[in-house]
Design an enzyme around this catalytic site. Structure first.
Site, short mmCIF file in Angstrom:
data_model
loop_
_atom_site.label_atom_id
_atom_site.label_comp_id
_atom_site.label_asym_id
_atom_site.label_seq_id
_atom_site.Cartn_x
_atom_site.Cartn_y
_atom_site.Cartn_z
N LYS A 153 0.85 -1.20 0.00
CA LYS A 153 0.00 0.00 0.00
C LYS A 153 0.88 1.23 0.00
O LYS A 153 1.71 1.43 0.87
CB LYS A 153 -0.94 0.06 1.20
CG LYS A 153 -1.96 1.19 0.99
CD LYS A 153 -2.71 1.62 2.22
CE LYS A 153 -2.04 2.70 3.03
NZ LYS A 153 -1.85 4.01 2.33
N GLU A 188 8.66 -0.50 11.62
CA GLU A 188 9.72 0.52 11.50
C GLU A 188 9.08 1.85 11.83
O GLU A 188 8.37 2.43 11.01
CB GLU A 188 10.28 0.55 10.07
CG GLU A 188 10.98 -0.72 9.62
CD GLU A 188 12.37 -0.87 10.20
OE1 GLU A 188 12.80 0.01 10.97
OE2 GLU A 188 13.01 -1.89 9.90
N CYS A 227 13.19 9.44 9.68
CA CYS A 227 13.01 8.80 10.99
C CYS A 227 14.29 8.75 11.82
O CYS A 227 14.24 8.82 13.04
CB CYS A 227 12.48 7.39 10.80
SG CYS A 227 13.48 6.43 9.65
N GLU A 259 9.06 13.23 18.55
CA GLU A 259 9.56 13.39 17.18
C GLU A 259 8.83 14.56 16.53
O GLU A 259 7.60 14.54 16.41
CB GLU A 259 9.28 12.10 16.40
CG GLU A 259 9.83 12.09 15.00
CD GLU A 259 9.42 10.82 14.25
OE1 GLU A 259 8.25 10.41 14.32
OE2 GLU A 259 10.31 10.24 13.58
P1 NAD Z 1 1.51 7.18 9.41
O1 NAD Z 1 1.62 6.22 10.55
O2 NAD Z 1 0.52 8.25 9.48
O3 NAD Z 1 1.22 6.40 8.05
C1 NAD Z 1 2.06 5.38 7.56
C2 NAD Z 1 1.27 4.50 6.66
O4 NAD Z 1 0.26 3.83 7.42
C3 NAD Z 1 0.53 5.22 5.52
O5 NAD Z 1 0.64 4.46 4.34
C4 NAD Z 1 -0.91 5.25 6.02
O6 NAD Z 1 -1.85 5.28 4.98
C5 NAD Z 1 -0.99 3.93 6.77
N1 NAD Z 1 -2.06 3.87 7.79
C6 NAD Z 1 -2.61 4.89 8.49
N2 NAD Z 1 -3.57 4.42 9.32
C7 NAD Z 1 -3.63 3.08 9.14
C8 NAD Z 1 -4.41 2.04 9.72
N3 NAD Z 1 -5.35 2.29 10.63
N4 NAD Z 1 -4.18 0.78 9.31
C9 NAD Z 1 -3.21 0.51 8.40
N5 NAD Z 1 -2.45 1.45 7.80
C10 NAD Z 1 -2.66 2.73 8.17
O7 NAD Z 1 2.99 7.74 9.23
P2 NAD Z 1 3.49 8.84 8.21
O8 NAD Z 1 3.03 10.17 8.68
O9 NAD Z 1 3.16 8.42 6.82
O10 NAD Z 1 5.08 8.72 8.36
C11 NAD Z 1 5.80 9.40 9.34
C12 NAD Z 1 6.28 8.45 10.39
O11 NAD Z 1 6.96 7.34 9.80
C13 NAD Z 1 7.28 9.08 11.31
O12 NAD Z 1 7.01 8.74 12.65
C14 NAD Z 1 8.60 8.48 10.86
O13 NAD Z 1 9.60 8.49 11.83
C15 NAD Z 1 8.19 7.12 10.47
N6 NAD Z 1 9.16 6.49 9.56
C16 NAD Z 1 9.92 5.42 10.00
C17 NAD Z 1 10.89 4.85 9.17
C18 NAD Z 1 11.73 3.68 9.62
O14 NAD Z 1 12.28 2.97 8.77
N7 NAD Z 1 11.87 3.44 10.92
C19 NAD Z 1 11.07 5.36 7.89
C20 NAD Z 1 10.30 6.42 7.47
C21 NAD Z 1 9.33 6.98 8.32
#
Ligand code: NAD
Length: 480
Positions: free
Chosen positions: A173, A248, A282, A382
């Site tokens: 997704k 992650e 991140c 964060e």
């Molecule tokens: P988010 O949690 O809002 O969304 C991430 C993904 O989850 C999106 O594709 C979203 O559509 C999906 N999602 C949202 N609600 C969901 C649900 N109820 N069920 C299933 N999927 C759902 O995060 P974001 O704002 O897109 O990204 C930012 C965050 O990601 C930050 O905290 C960042 O640190 C983290 N991040 C971590 C890494 C890593 O490798 N550790 C890498 C990049 C980003």
């Protein structure tokens, strides 16, 4: 502008309800692409496609052939690298030179996992003279992958290449705020000759497509990259089906600076580091933990650099581009206001850039906050914007306590010429990756990556990812 369907069973199709959504250029607010909006029925079709491709085709494809196909994907990404970089800059606001690097890293993921696909093997266990006992590592089957928007192509390549090399099929997704290049990657893997259904790509919102995917009972492994809050929800829905999960999540990565470090070098690298991906990465160094003896001098060197940074549209390749969305900018500005109310002081940036033509983009100036103390919100949460918080320390124990004092444990950076002290800190700091006297480790696709504590569990990247995407089967043969 381009329009993308859902990639299911090798074909791009409309969503069953016929709905679409758009992604926007963070610098201008202009529409970049239109995407079919998947809901539960579409996700079910994608999982069925991945299941059939796994059972009927992919699990009998040799590791050699899987590796060859991944190398072909790498070649095709490289052949259109500049186009992909320009589109990544428009879709997620990544400044052009970093977008180019992201594309180069995406190539490396497919090359690396293409080359190690044949290297995964089990162990022979000496149970007894009449017994041959050994383990094999088998793919899980169907992997669900849910990604964040900050490194869209790079992250899709990271998870996809590893899962495929290990022999799984995938439903991925895309992040709704920046789905463009993952959609293009779907076309690339199809053209590279991967059998239909091995890679399925769905676009859509988290609460709809994401929730349907992470809670689907016929998914065998869920890999999630995103926030802690969503990670909890995803892990809970996977747990309801006893489906294993890789999380992650976010980070608040400390940089500990001792007085004997090369202050000029560290200030220069740290300044570049905390604005990477416009502060939306991140594992970037967002918390500076600086010894009191050198605090003022270090901050001075840092600020002189940050004040020279250019801010502008990603396509101009400035030092800092726009944040992903208006909501993200509001969130970052909220943190800045709270920090000042709690006693922090802004010594660089702190507002929106004054350049007149940037009004339609979601910009925040690169910002340095001093007089930050460990109890403040900005020291523990964060921010996900171009903001560096500087905290003072006096003793080694205090530095370790501050570095370990957040819920996160993704990365940490230690700078000292005292090797004994440096090694001690690499052991004492709780983080999935600790760097001594560096901020990166060269070819990072080869090293395992993941978090301690609330930064998640499981590992992506490197050979370790092949273990993540496989399960161990023990086979025991008794000689009669
Ligand atoms: P988010 O949690 O809002 O969304 C991430 C993904 O989850 C999106 O594709 C979203 O559509 C999906 N999602 C949202 N609600 C969901 C649900 N109820 N069920 C299933 N999927 C759902 O995060 P974001 O704002 O897109 O990204 C930012 C965050 O990601 C930050 O905290 C960042 O640190 C983290 N991040 C971590 C890494 C890593 O490798 N550790 C890498 C990049 C980003």
């Amino acid at each position: 502008m381009n329009t993308f369907g859902l990639l299911i069973n090798g074909k791009e199709i409309e969503a069953s309800a016929g709905a679409h959504f758009a992604s926007y250029d963070p610098a201008t607010g202009e529409v970049v692409g239109q995407f079919a909006r998947a809901r539960a029925a579409d996700v079910m079709a994608a999982v069925s496609s991945a299941r059939a491709a796994y059972e009927d085709v992919w699990r009998d494809v040799s590791a050699t052939e899987r590796g060859r196909l991944l190398q072909e994907v790498a070649r095709r990404i490289r052949s259109q690298a500049e186009r992909l970089a320009i589109d990544e800059a428009r879709d997620c606001g990544k400044v052009l030179s970093q977008a180019r690097n992201d594309v180069a890293v995406a190539v490396r993921y497919f090359e690396f996992f293409g080359s190690v696909a044949t290297a995964l093997h089990g162990e022979q266990i000496p149970v007894g003279p009449d017994v041959i006992d050994f383990t094999v590592r088998e793919p899980y089957g169907v992997c669900a992958q849910i990604n964040a928007w900050n490194f869209p192509l790079n992250m899709a390549a990271r998870s996809l290449a590893a899962a495929l090399a290990a022999g799984n099929t995938v439903v991925l997704k895309t992040p709704e705020l920046a789905p463009y290049n993952t959609a293009v990657l779907g076309r690339i893997v199809t053209e590279a000759g991967l059998p239909p259904g091995v890679v399925n790509i769905v676009h859509g919102y988290g609460g709809e497509a994401g929730a349907a995917l992470s809670g689907h009972p016929d998914v065998d492994l869920v890999t999630f990259t995103g926030s802690i809050e969503t990670g909890r929800t995803v892990a809970a829905s996977a747990a309801a089906n006893i489906t294993p999960c890789v999380l992650e999540l976010g980070g608040k990565s400390p940089t500990v600076v001792f007085p004997d470090a090369d202050l000029d070098e560290v200030a220069g690298r740290l300044a570049r580091g905390f604005v990477e991906a416009n502060g939306q990465s991140c594992d970037l160094p967002s918390l500076a933990v600086v010894h009191t003896d050198v605090h003022d001098e270090f901050v001075d060197r840092l600020v002189r650099r940050v004040e020279k940074f250019t801010v502008g549209p990603a396509g101009e390749d400035p030092d800092v581009g726009a944040l992903i969305s208006e909501a993200q900018r509001a969130r970052v500005e909220g943190y800045l206001t709270a920090a000042v109310e709690q006693g922090a002081r802004v010594v660089a940036g702190g507002g929106r850039p004054s350049r007149a033509d940037l009004g339609s983009g979601w910009y925040v100036e690169p910002t340095v906050l001093v007089d930050v103390t460990p109890g403040m919100t900005v020291a523990s949460e964060e921010i996900f914007g171009p903001v560096l918080c500087v905290v003072k320390f006096a003793t080694e124990d205090e530095a370790v306590a501050i570095a370990n004092g957040t819920a996160y444990g993704l990365a940490a950076f230690v700078w000292t010429r005292d090797l004994g002290r440096g090694v001690r800190l690499t052991r004492r700091i709780q983080a999935g990756q600790v760097y001594l006297n560096c901020f990166t480790s060269g070819d990072s696709v080869m090293i395992p990556f993941g978090g301690f504590k609330s930064s998640g569990y499981g590992r992506e990247k490197g050979f370790e990812a092949l273990r993540t995407y496989t399960q161990v089967k023990n086979i025991c043969i008794f000689a009669r």
